[in-house]
Motif scaffolding. Sequence first.
Motif, PDB file in Angstrom:
ATOM      1  N   LYS A 103       0.830  -1.210   0.000  1.00 17.91           N
ATOM      2  CA  LYS A 103       0.000   0.000   0.000  1.00 17.91           C
ATOM      3  C   LYS A 103       0.861   1.256   0.000  1.00 17.91           C
ATOM      4  CE  LYS A 103      -3.565   2.448   2.652  1.00 17.91           C
ATOM      5  NZ  LYS A 103      -4.383   2.454   3.897  1.00 17.91           N
ATOM      6  N   SER A 104       1.917   1.253   0.822  1.00 18.33           N
ATOM      7  CA  SER A 104       2.811   2.413   0.901  1.00 18.33           C
ATOM      8  C   SER A 104       3.502   2.668  -0.431  1.00 18.33           C
ATOM      9  CB  SER A 104       3.854   2.183   2.000  1.00 18.33           C
ATOM     10  OG  SER A 104       4.843   3.186   1.985  1.00 18.33           O
ATOM     11  N   LEU A 105       3.991   1.592  -1.069  1.00 14.40           N
ATOM     12  CA  LEU A 105       4.650   1.749  -2.364  1.00 14.40           C
ATOM     13  C   LEU A 105       3.681   2.290  -3.404  1.00 14.40           C
ATOM     14  CD1 LEU A 105       6.801  -1.506  -2.568  1.00 14.40           C
ATOM     15  CD2 LEU A 105       7.674   0.821  -2.519  1.00 14.40           C
ATOM     16  N   ALA A 106       2.479   1.734  -3.437  1.00 15.93           N
ATOM     17  CA  ALA A 106       1.480   2.194  -4.419  1.00 15.93           C
ATOM     18  C   ALA A 106       1.200   3.679  -4.249  1.00 15.93           C
ATOM     19  CB  ALA A 106       0.198   1.382  -4.258  1.00 15.93           C
ATOM     20  N   GLU A 107       1.046   4.112  -3.009  1.00 17.87           N
ATOM     21  CA  GLU A 107       0.761   5.527  -2.743  1.00 17.87           C
ATOM     22  C   GLU A 107       1.933   6.413  -3.157  1.00 17.87           C
ATOM     23  OE1 GLU A 107      -0.137   5.500   1.396  1.00 17.87           O
ATOM     24  OE2 GLU A 107      -2.232   4.907   1.105  1.00 17.87           O
ATOM     25  N   LYS A 108       3.155   5.950  -2.907  1.00 18.43           N
ATOM     26  CA  LYS A 108       4.335   6.746  -3.252  1.00 18.43           C
ATOM     27  C   LYS A 108       4.481   6.885  -4.770  1.00 18.43           C
ATOM     28  CE  LYS A 108       7.031   5.795   0.919  1.00 18.43           C
ATOM     29  NZ  LYS A 108       8.215   5.088   1.486  1.00 18.43           N
ATOM     30  N   TYR A 109       4.279   5.787  -5.490  1.00 14.82           N
ATOM     31  CA  TYR A 109       4.385   5.864  -6.949  1.00 14.82           C
ATOM     32  C   TYR A 109       3.285   6.744  -7.534  1.00 14.82           C
ATOM     33  CZ  TYR A 109       8.033   2.307  -7.125  1.00 14.82           C
ATOM     34  OH  TYR A 109       9.215   1.626  -6.982  1.00 14.82           O
ATOM     35  N   GLY A 148       3.164  10.507  -9.959  1.00 17.40           N
ATOM     36  CA  GLY A 148       2.573  10.538 -11.285  1.00 17.40           C
ATOM     37  C   GLY A 148       2.504   9.212 -12.010  1.00 17.40           C
ATOM     38  N   PHE A 149       2.778   8.116 -11.315  1.00 17.03           N
ATOM     39  CA  PHE A 149       2.686   6.796 -11.927  1.00 17.03           C
ATOM     40  C   PHE A 149       1.245   6.297 -11.892  1.00 17.03           C
ATOM     41  CE2 PHE A 149       7.161   6.953 -11.017  1.00 17.03           C
ATOM     42  CZ  PHE A 149       7.761   6.116 -11.941  1.00 17.03           C
ATOM     43  N   HIS A 150       0.893   5.529 -12.905  1.00 10.63           N
ATOM     44  CA  HIS A 150      -0.368   4.789 -12.881  1.00 10.63           C
ATOM     45  C   HIS A 150      -0.051   3.424 -12.278  1.00 10.63           C
ATOM     46  CE1 HIS A 150      -4.218   3.170 -13.835  1.00 10.63           C
ATOM     47  NE2 HIS A 150      -3.748   2.330 -14.753  1.00 10.63           N
ATOM     48  N   TYR A 204       3.287 -15.783 -13.670  1.00 15.88           N
ATOM     49  CA  TYR A 204       3.742 -14.857 -12.625  1.00 15.88           C
ATOM     50  C   TYR A 204       2.760 -13.712 -12.422  1.00 15.88           C
ATOM     51  CZ  TYR A 204       6.433 -11.276 -10.237  1.00 15.88           C
ATOM     52  OH  TYR A 204       6.845 -10.311  -9.345  1.00 15.88           O
ATOM     53  N   GLN A 205       2.488 -13.412 -11.146  1.00 17.08           N
ATOM     54  CA  GLN A 205       1.637 -12.286 -10.778  1.00 17.08           C
ATOM     55  C   GLN A 205       2.420 -11.341  -9.867  1.00 17.08           C
ATOM     56  OE1 GLN A 205      -1.721 -15.120  -9.505  1.00 17.08           O
ATOM     57  NE2 GLN A 205      -2.830 -13.276 -10.130  1.00 17.08           N
ATOM     58  N   PRO A 206       2.801 -10.170 -10.372  1.00 17.92           N
ATOM     59  CA  PRO A 206       3.552  -9.215  -9.540  1.00 17.92           C
ATOM     60  C   PRO A 206       2.663  -8.614  -8.467  1.00 17.92           C
ATOM     61  CG  PRO A 206       2.949  -8.206 -11.614  1.00 17.92           C
ATOM     62  CD  PRO A 206       2.526  -9.646 -11.715  1.00 17.92           C
ATOM     63  N   ASP A 207       3.274  -8.018  -7.476  1.00 22.59           N
ATOM     64  CA  ASP A 207       2.506  -7.354  -6.424  1.00 22.59           C
ATOM     65  C   ASP A 207       1.923  -6.046  -6.925  1.00 22.59           C
ATOM     66  OD1 ASP A 207       2.819  -9.079  -3.998  1.00 22.59           O
ATOM     67  OD2 ASP A 207       4.919  -8.833  -4.554  1.00 22.59           O
ATOM     68  N   LEU A 208       2.660  -5.355  -7.777  1.00 22.72           N
ATOM     69  CA  LEU A 208       2.129  -4.156  -8.418  1.00 22.72           C
ATOM     70  C   LEU A 208       2.972  -3.811  -9.635  1.00 22.72           C
ATOM     71  CD1 LEU A 208       3.150  -0.956  -6.462  1.00 22.72           C
ATOM     72  CD2 LEU A 208       3.710  -3.163  -5.553  1.00 22.72           C
ATOM     73  N   ILE A 209       2.389  -3.058 -10.548  1.00 24.32           N
ATOM     74  CA  ILE A 209       3.166  -2.468 -11.629  1.00 24.32           C
ATOM     75  C   ILE A 209       2.908  -0.967 -11.606  1.00 24.32           C
ATOM     76  CG2 ILE A 209       3.142  -4.545 -13.055  1.00 24.32           C
ATOM     77  CD1 ILE A 209       1.099  -3.205 -14.855  1.00 24.32           C
ATOM     78  N   ALA A 210       3.947  -0.214 -11.965  1.00 24.74           N
ATOM     79  CA  ALA A 210       3.849   1.250 -11.981  1.00 24.74           C
ATOM     80  C   ALA A 210       4.266   1.725 -13.366  1.00 24.74           C
ATOM     81  CB  ALA A 210       4.751   1.852 -10.909  1.00 24.74           C
ATOM     82  N   ILE A 211       3.407   2.500 -14.024  1.00 23.97           N
ATOM     83  CA  ILE A 211       3.635   2.913 -15.410  1.00 23.97           C
ATOM     84  C   ILE A 211       3.645   4.437 -15.506  1.00 23.97           C
ATOM     85  CG2 ILE A 211       2.827   2.690 -17.785  1.00 23.97           C
ATOM     86  CD1 ILE A 211       1.166   0.267 -16.818  1.00 23.97           C
ATOM     87  N   ALA A 264      16.953   4.292   1.598  1.00 30.84           N
ATOM     88  CA  ALA A 264      17.105   5.235   0.497  1.00 30.84           C
ATOM     89  C   ALA A 264      15.963   6.235   0.549  1.00 30.84           C
ATOM     90  CB  ALA A 264      17.110   4.504  -0.848  1.00 30.84           C
ATOM     91  N   LYS A 265      16.288   7.487   0.323  1.00 32.94           N
ATOM     92  CA  LYS A 265      15.255   8.522   0.320  1.00 32.94           C
ATOM     93  C   LYS A 265      14.468   8.519  -0.993  1.00 32.94           C
ATOM     94  CE  LYS A 265      17.775  11.642   3.439  1.00 32.94           C
ATOM     95  NZ  LYS A 265      18.397  12.985   3.587  1.00 32.94           N
ATOM     96  N   SER A 266      15.092   8.013  -2.047  1.00 27.85           N
ATOM     97  CA  SER A 266      14.456   8.055  -3.354  1.00 27.85           C
ATOM     98  C   SER A 266      13.442   6.929  -3.508  1.00 27.85           C
ATOM     99  CB  SER A 266      15.519   7.947  -4.454  1.00 27.85           C
ATOM    100  OG  SER A 266      16.301   6.784  -4.273  1.00 27.85           O
TER     101      SER A 266
END
Length: 229
Positions: free
Chosen positions: A14-20, A24-26, A43-50, A97-99
């Motif tokens: 959830k945290s990663l999704a919100e950060k991406y 500006g990522f979809h 394979y099923q990833p946990d999320l993809i960011a585009i 990492a801050k990034s």
Amino acid sequence: MTNNTKILYDEKVKSLAEKYESQGFHVLTELKTDELPFDLGNYQPDLIAIKDGSGLVIEVKNSLKRLSVDRLQALAEEVSTHPGWHFLLVTLEDIEAKSLPGTSEQFPSWQELTDRFIQAHKLIENDEIEPAFIFMWSIFEGALRKRAVDVSIPIERFPVIGLLRHLYSFGELSISQFDLAQACFEVWNRLAHGYIENLNLPVVHNFDNLVRELLGKWTVELAISQLSS
């Protein structure tokens, strides 16, 4: 997966999704295999960011224990065949990492690492052993992480011991190189945490030779792979 582990996992995704999304990522989560932008088998990833025609296929793990990096390397290689796409492994044990993972994290180029090595080597020649060793370690660790990216082993964000162990298991380091690197890590770790450490000059010279050897080998191998691709 225990309840506590599941909570940590869900919070991380959830945290990663919100950060991406904030960058500006979809972001897509809980994807089925037929919803992926390209075929990755079952394979099923946990999320993809585009974003802007490029994207990240992201796997989230709570721990490095019992992690099948072999399987993930094959996925990373397949993802990398699609221009603009990168496979990213994220764990709760990653280096700080801050990034945002996979976006603005950058490693020096091989030429920059080589130039830094020359600077560190000059410090050794001038008997500035401790600063030379600390500088040399940063070059070595940067080279390890960059090599992992170049050969699609998705461990570039691992703590250094995990990084070393996996690169050794994939044949990127010999047993003697691995043993020397571990010994040097223990010395560096004590120095980095403020302890007095009487550096053994032969160890420093051996480490200097190790870094020189790996930089030369990995730079040449990258050039050959680029020519053949």
